[in-house]
Design an enzyme around this catalytic site. Sequence first.
Site, PDB file in Angstrom:
ATOM      1  N   LYS A 141       0.879  -1.176   0.000  1.00 31.27           N
ATOM      2  CA  LYS A 141       0.000   0.000   0.000  1.00 31.27           C
ATOM      3  C   LYS A 141       0.909   1.217   0.000  1.00 31.27           C
ATOM      4  CE  LYS A 141      -2.797   2.698   3.180  1.00 31.27           C
ATOM      5  NZ  LYS A 141      -3.530   2.739   4.457  1.00 31.27           N
TER       6      LYS A 141
ATOM      7  N   GLY B  62      -7.882   8.146  10.683  1.00 33.51           N
ATOM      8  CA  GLY B  62      -8.161   8.116  12.118  1.00 33.51           C
ATOM      9  C   GLY B  62      -9.195   9.106  12.596  1.00 33.51           C
TER      10      GLY B  62
ATOM     11  N   ALA C  99      -9.432   4.972   5.046  1.00 33.18           N
ATOM     12  CA  ALA C  99      -9.269   6.121   5.936  1.00 33.18           C
ATOM     13  C   ALA C  99     -10.572   6.855   6.267  1.00 33.18           C
ATOM     14  CB  ALA C  99      -8.275   7.138   5.365  1.00 33.18           C
ATOM     15  N   GLY C 100     -10.736   7.093   7.545  1.00 35.79           N
ATOM     16  CA  GLY C 100     -11.832   7.920   8.033  1.00 35.79           C
ATOM     17  C   GLY C 100     -13.133   7.191   8.309  1.00 35.79           C
TER      18      GLY C 100
ATOM     19  N   ASN D 109      -9.082   0.517  10.157  1.00 35.62           N
ATOM     20  CA  ASN D 109      -8.111   0.246  11.223  1.00 35.62           C
ATOM     21  C   ASN D 109      -8.573   0.855  12.542  1.00 35.62           C
ATOM     22  OD1 ASN D 109      -5.913  -0.226  12.877  1.00 35.62           O
ATOM     23  ND2 ASN D 109      -4.423   0.737  11.562  1.00 35.62           N
ATOM     24  N   THR D 110      -8.512   2.190  12.633  1.00 35.96           N
ATOM     25  CA  THR D 110      -8.802   2.863  13.903  1.00 35.96           C
ATOM     26  C   THR D 110     -10.139   2.449  14.522  1.00 35.96           C
ATOM     27  OG1 THR D 110      -7.518   4.767  13.180  1.00 35.96           O
ATOM     28  CG2 THR D 110      -9.081   5.153  14.967  1.00 35.96           C
TER      29      THR D 110
END
Lengths: 67, 255
Positions: free
Chosen positions: B96, B157, B183-184, B205-206
């Site tokens: 990535k 995040g 993301a987000g 992820n987060t």
Amino acid sequence: MISVKLNSKEKWIKKGSSVSDLLKFIDLKKDGIVVEINLNIIKKDRYEDTILKSGDSVEIITFMGGG
Amino acid sequence: MDVLKLGDREFSSRLLSGTGKFRDKNEIKEVLDKSGSQIITVALRRVNLENPTDNILNYIPKHITLLPNTSGARDANEAVRIARIAKESGCGNFVKIEVICDAKYLMPDNEETLKATKILAKEGFVVLPYIMPDIIICKKLEDAGASAVMPLGSPIGSNAGLQTKSILEMVIENSNLPVIVDAGIGRPSHACDAMEMGADGVLINTAIATASNPAKMAEAFSLAIKAGRAAHLLKLQEESRYANASSPLTGFLNL
């Protein structure tokens, strides 16, 4: 003794030390890490016969958590 | 069978996971078990010489496909260097690409990302570039040999969801490559929305790693992604400003 840069920090090691010797010295197994000397990746089967020179910049890299 | 194709590999799960921010790394395995996620991102960093045993790979089951990211790279050359190190470590040829030099919003540098993609795709990497959504860069990345595009929903995040929604829709409509929204994404509903729109996958992820129960949250995301995908494949109904009664408008009881 010679001095190398290990992850940017000065490290004194015996003259004639190989990458394998360095890893033993700092107590690190070769699995899961990659070694670069002066930005060149050293293949694992060359750790024994790659001798460090004074002033070499050694980077030891591993995997961490990330997204 | 409905699969996500990346390079020459096929995946039944459309949830890509991350390994950052876990309170306890032992939770990672449970997250993967509960969610069925088959791809997980990892980062490369200098060995901590004070505590050199802490390798994230020890916490990831062997059958999971590793997706090393190039986080920390500020330009194409650094991204290429990190990708080559990852490949040398023997963890496969997926990467990535993440090139970031903006510390406030962690916005990706599309131009440098494209440069790195060109180099790494030629070297046989399966390249998944993290990008600011834009249909022009997506076309260029396709020409450069990328295997997917990973446009952001909102800053990394941030849990702010699909703030780039209308552009993401254009990217999805125009891309010949799989589109993985990265993301987000903070809630399962965000992930479901992305999948309903036609995204091919999402990377979380987060929102999973920092949940009070990561494994349960991973399962919730997994269900949301499956629901969104199923709805997308069935084609959603048109919206209308006006009501359209679901119950018969005749034969009312004489009240």
